[in-house]
Design a protein around this motif. Structure first.
Motif, mmCIF file in Angstrom:
data_model
loop_
_atom_site.group_PDB
_atom_site.id
_atom_site.type_symbol
_atom_site.label_atom_id
_atom_site.label_comp_id
_atom_site.label_asym_id
_atom_site.label_seq_id
_atom_site.Cartn_x
_atom_site.Cartn_y
_atom_site.Cartn_z
ATOM 1 N N LEU A 1 70.593 21.291 26.865
ATOM 2 C CA LEU A 1 70.152 20.708 26.142
ATOM 3 C C LEU A 1 70.343 18.958 26.543
ATOM 4 N N LEU A 2 68.941 18.190 26.375
ATOM 5 C CA LEU A 2 69.383 16.716 26.969
ATOM 6 C C LEU A 2 69.650 15.684 25.051
ATOM 7 N N ALA A 3 70.371 15.273 24.678
ATOM 8 C CA ALA A 3 70.636 13.709 24.121
ATOM 9 C C ALA A 3 69.634 12.629 24.416
ATOM 10 N N ARG A 4 68.723 11.729 24.610
ATOM 11 C CA ARG A 4 68.346 11.157 25.262
ATOM 12 C C ARG A 4 68.914 9.909 24.520
ATOM 13 N N PHE A 5 69.069 8.583 24.664
ATOM 14 C CA PHE A 5 69.083 7.312 24.271
ATOM 15 C C PHE A 5 68.735 6.061 25.130
ATOM 16 N N PHE A 6 67.234 5.662 24.486
ATOM 17 C CA PHE A 6 66.472 5.104 25.630
ATOM 18 C C PHE A 6 66.038 4.112 24.858
ATOM 19 N N MET A 7 66.876 2.308 25.049
ATOM 20 C CA MET A 7 66.302 1.392 25.007
ATOM 21 C C MET A 7 65.506 0.706 26.280
ATOM 22 N N ARG A 8 64.473 0.072 25.697
ATOM 23 C CA ARG A 8 63.504 -0.737 26.310
ATOM 24 C C ARG A 8 63.385 -2.537 25.335
ATOM 25 N N LEU A 9 64.458 -3.960 25.841
ATOM 26 C CA LEU A 9 64.412 -4.708 25.482
ATOM 27 C C LEU A 9 63.711 -6.139 26.246
ATOM 28 N N ASP A 10 62.160 -5.611 25.833
ATOM 29 C CA ASP A 10 61.082 -6.819 26.131
ATOM 30 C C ASP A 10 61.915 -8.084 26.686
ATOM 31 N N ASN A 11 61.723 -8.247 28.646
ATOM 32 C CA ASN A 11 62.313 -9.424 29.399
ATOM 33 C C ASN A 11 64.231 -9.295 29.811
ATOM 34 N N VAL A 12 64.996 -8.814 29.255
ATOM 35 C CA VAL A 12 66.061 -8.576 29.121
ATOM 36 C C VAL A 12 66.462 -6.940 29.829
ATOM 37 N N VAL A 13 66.226 -5.968 29.394
ATOM 38 C CA VAL A 13 67.202 -5.553 30.480
ATOM 39 C C VAL A 13 66.185 -3.784 29.793
ATOM 40 N N PHE A 14 66.700 -2.332 30.451
ATOM 41 C CA PHE A 14 66.110 -1.335 29.885
ATOM 42 C C PHE A 14 67.928 -0.835 30.118
ATOM 43 N N ARG A 15 67.920 0.432 28.996
ATOM 44 C CA ARG A 15 68.532 0.800 29.246
ATOM 45 C C ARG A 15 68.530 2.791 28.664
ATOM 46 N N LEU A 16 69.290 3.369 29.745
ATOM 47 C CA LEU A 16 69.443 4.542 29.405
ATOM 48 C C LEU A 16 70.475 5.078 28.691
ATOM 49 N N ARG A 17 70.384 6.458 27.655
ATOM 50 C CA ARG A 17 72.081 7.060 27.969
ATOM 51 C C ARG A 17 71.769 8.400 27.550
ATOM 52 N N ASP A 18 72.660 9.461 28.627
ATOM 53 C CA ASP A 18 71.950 11.302 28.300
ATOM 54 C C ASP A 18 73.169 12.015 28.243
ATOM 55 N N THR A 19 72.791 12.507 27.585
ATOM 56 C CA THR A 19 74.175 13.608 27.231
ATOM 57 C C THR A 19 73.752 14.831 27.405
ATOM 58 N N ARG A 20 74.137 15.335 27.989
ATOM 59 C CA ARG A 20 73.435 16.793 28.667
ATOM 60 C C ARG A 20 74.735 18.585 28.399
ATOM 61 N N ILE A 21 73.813 19.206 27.896
ATOM 62 C CA ILE A 21 74.779 20.061 27.298
ATOM 63 C C ILE A 21 74.434 21.459 27.791
ATOM 64 N N TYR A 22 74.558 22.216 28.968
ATOM 65 C CA TYR A 22 74.583 23.556 29.991
ATOM 66 C C TYR A 22 75.437 24.327 29.242
ATOM 67 N N VAL A 23 74.674 25.724 28.789
ATOM 68 C CA VAL A 23 75.380 26.684 28.622
ATOM 69 C C VAL A 23 74.642 28.072 29.030
ATOM 70 N N ASP A 24 75.838 28.437 29.908
ATOM 71 C CA ASP A 24 75.460 29.926 31.169
ATOM 72 C C ASP A 24 76.492 30.946 29.748
ATOM 73 N N PHE A 25 75.195 31.535 29.584
ATOM 74 C CA PHE A 25 75.391 33.282 28.329
ATOM 75 C C PHE A 25 76.477 34.122 29.370
ATOM 76 N N ASN A 26 76.083 34.580 30.463
ATOM 77 C CA ASN A 26 76.918 35.394 30.979
ATOM 78 C C ASN A 26 78.521 34.987 31.356
ATOM 79 N N LYS A 27 78.729 33.791 32.201
ATOM 80 C CA LYS A 27 79.483 33.231 31.825
ATOM 81 C C LYS A 27 80.822 32.736 30.380
ATOM 82 N N ALA A 28 80.194 32.872 29.417
ATOM 83 C CA ALA A 28 80.170 31.856 28.452
ATOM 84 C C ALA A 28 80.604 30.748 28.660
ATOM 85 N N GLU A 29 80.457 29.880 29.406
ATOM 86 C CA GLU A 29 80.955 28.289 29.933
ATOM 87 C C GLU A 29 79.805 27.482 29.562
ATOM 88 N N ILE A 30 80.585 26.374 29.103
ATOM 89 C CA ILE A 30 79.696 25.115 28.247
ATOM 90 C C ILE A 30 80.188 24.009 29.061
#
Length: 606
Positions: A186-215
């Motif tokens: 799962l990728l939850a991404r916040f993306f912000m572009r403020l013209d002539n000022v700044v770019f911002r990315l904040r990514d939260t990734r959730i990885y689940v391995d079904f066989n290992k029951a690991e998150i």
């Protein structure tokens, strides 16, 4: 009647739900909130929501068996937005933005509000109230596994909110999720572009391995000035404006400003800690001598739950399993198998090994192999003898679930696939005909692992620890060579690097198999059956063709393992090869690796 139809037509569609190996994935996509819900949300949040707020949308991942779950929604994400205006960096950006637009926009001062008007959030998801917290960890998401061409069983893209910042950029939070046969991302991404000022990315990734029951949760924040990004792109020939609207391309340019890793402790790790503590408390009753290394390993697992067990630790567990086998046979065998007392009394005496039997002792005359092993412990001569000795043992381990792919001999023929995308072959014998397992590479490898484990338990009783290590190493080497050959010849995997990655995964699986079956031997047939189900049936409640799983089949495999271990315990080292291969000839005993009628009796199926 017409009114009822209209009412049904106006009802929102139900959320999408997908279940895979005990994990439930739920997503919902509905239209933008109307005025009344937006006003209620604004009053509750204390800030004005974005222009486009999808307050009913969400993505959730739940594991009901353990009570763990995480979800992503717009309200909780906006609740993480700075509401005080105290973040000076953001205020500075707003002033710079105001200065750059003062000639084109009147009243731009209204943009500078006492909250983060860019709606920047460090939202990492909302855990269920009864879910275990994610602990800090250095475990990272296995990118190489995600690069595999696995089939995508479920995919969705859900937007939570979006704002165009008064036509001077964009601020958006969205969630994408894809589910593969053995894992999800799962990728939850916040993306912000403020013209002539700044770019911002904040990514939260959730990885689940079904066989290992690991998150695993991976949070990364990236940020860079608008002009710096433009300068970095000006040297290329691509469309700069298009790249500035593409978060995926910008993620390759923006530098990291924050990174965090969290991991959910696996249930298997917790069970092993409890298992070792139980052994320690009951050391007098079980007659097991626990060396200080066990306590050291136990404490190290509390500090670092992802650290692998030492080899001496695993060996001690299996020796404990065999020493307790005599005492626990009667109590544990009825827990999963559910056989009657009559069947137990009928079958148990012939299978039960003598108490505290020394496996290295034998009444048979030692053979040349045994003499060689006994006289050259750990030496070069033993290595050569062991290689040929274990090769015969391995061939007996790999043959029960052997399979072939006849389409390879037919030019242009298409190889059938399973629902998870594996090549489906043709197999004979008990594992395929009676247990209804699919003749695939994964089935073959897990059944081979099971037989290798049974032999490993027997080999651990050799008088020399060096002999145990030598035999175990060669047994795994034979599997690696055979597995790589199958990948190349049966499955057309010509890339050596890809084969090496698969072999590395198989070795990790082997270590997990040893630990899981060790625990099952000591704790009883219920735990052993659960380990068999997780590894051979991939923790699925259905068969490969969609039919409901016959749980008595798992009980039969558990009975089979108990019976084979009992017969192996009665054999000398010199007779192991003949025992697992079968002596052959008229009236001779067949291999103990194979289905026997008594396995059905032990499982209560006959």
């Amino acid at each position: 009647m017409a009114t009822d139809t209209t009412t049904e037509a106006q009802m929102p569609p139900p959320p999408q739900t997908f279940v895979r190996k005990g994990f439930t994935i739920t997503t919902q996509k509905l239209p933008i909130l109307k005025a009344a819900p937006i006003e209620a949300m604004a009053n509750k949040l204390g800030i004005t929501p974005p222009e486009m707020i999808f307050g009913d949308n969400f993505v959730a991942i739940d594991h009901n068996a353990s009570g763990w779950g995480i979800s992503f929604n717009a309200y909780d994400a906006l609740d993480r937005v700075d509401k005080t205006g105290a973040a000076m960096l953001k205020v500075a950006y707003s002033k710079e933005w105001q200065k750059s637009r003062e000639h084109t926009h009147e009243g731009i001062k209204e943009v500078v509000k006492p909250f983060d008007w860019s709606y920047s959030t460090d939202y990492k998801g909302t855990l269920r109230s009864d879910a275990a917290a994610l602990s800090s960890s250095d475990v990272q998401i296995p990118i190489e596994l995600l690069k595999r061409p696995d089939p995508i069983l479920f995919f969705d893209d859900v937007v939570l909110y979006e704002d165009e910042l008064a036509d001077n950029g964009i601020s958006m939070l969205s969630c994408k999720i894809r589910v593969m046969p053995d894992r999800l991302l799962l990728l939850a991404r916040f993306f912000m572009r403020l013209d002539n000022v700044v770019f911002r990315l904040r990514d939260t990734r959730i990885y689940v391995d079904f066989n290992k029951a690991e998150i695993i949760r991976d949070y990364q924040a990236r940020e860079m000035g608008y002009e710096d990004v433009r300068k970095a792109l000006v040297t290329g020939r691509e469309d700069i404006a298009a790249i500035m609207r593409d978060p995926n391309r910008l993620a390759q340019i923006l530098p990291l400003v924050d990174i965090q890793f969290n991991c959910h402790v696996k249930k298997t790790t917790v069970s092993y800690l409890l298992f070792e503590l139980t052994l320690w408390r009951n050391r007098e009753r079980t007659g097991i001598v626990l060396y200080p290394i066990l306590v050291k390993c136990w404490l190290s697992q509390l500090i670092n739950p992802h650290k692998q067990y030492k080899s001496v630790h695993t060996r001690s567990l299996s020796l404990a399993a065999h020493r307790r086998y005599d005492d626990t046979w009667k109590d544990s065998s009825s827990s999963l198998l559910g056989r009657s007392e009559d069947c137990a009394s009928q079958c148990q005496p012939n299978l039960r090994p003598s108490a505290r039997r020394n496996f290295s002792a034998t009444t048979a005359a030692p053979s040349g192999i045994l003499n060689s092993l006994a006289s050259r412990k750990g030496g070069a001569a033993e290595t050569y003898v062991s290689y040929g000795f274990t090769q015969k043992l391995y061939e007996a381990c790999s043959s029960p679930a052997d399979y072939r792919i006849p389409q390879l001999a037919q030019k242009g023929a298409e190889i059938p696939k399973t629902a998870s995308g594996e090549d489906l072959g043709v197999g004979e014998g008990w594992w395929y005909k009676d247990l209804d397992l699919p003749p695939t590479f994964s089935t073959w490898s897990q059944v081979t692992f099971l037989h290798m484990y049974l032999l490993t338990v027997r080999l651990r009783a050799l008088p020399s620890i060096e002999s145990v290590r030598t035999h175990s190493r060669h047994l795994v080497d034979h599997f690696s060579l055979n597995a790589e050959e199958r990948m190349a010849t049966l499955h057309n995997i010509s890339s050596r690097s890809i084969r090496n990655k698969y072999l590395k995964d198989l070795f990790i699986q082997w270590r997990g198999v040893v630990a899981a079956y060790d625990e099952g031997l000591v704790k009883g047939d219920a735990v052993l059956g659960a380990a068999v189900w997780r590894n051979i049936w991939k923790a699925s409640a259905t068969t490969h063709d969609g039919q409901e799983l016959d749980w008595s089949q798992i009980a039969t495999v558990v009975a089979y393992m108990r019976r084979v271990l009992s017969e192996l315990s009665e054999m000398s080292e010199a007779d192991l090869v003949f025992g697992v291969e079968g002596a052959g000839g008229k009236g001779k005993k067949s291999s103990i690796f194979g289905f026997h009628e008594i396995d059905l009796k032990l499982a209560g199926r006959k």
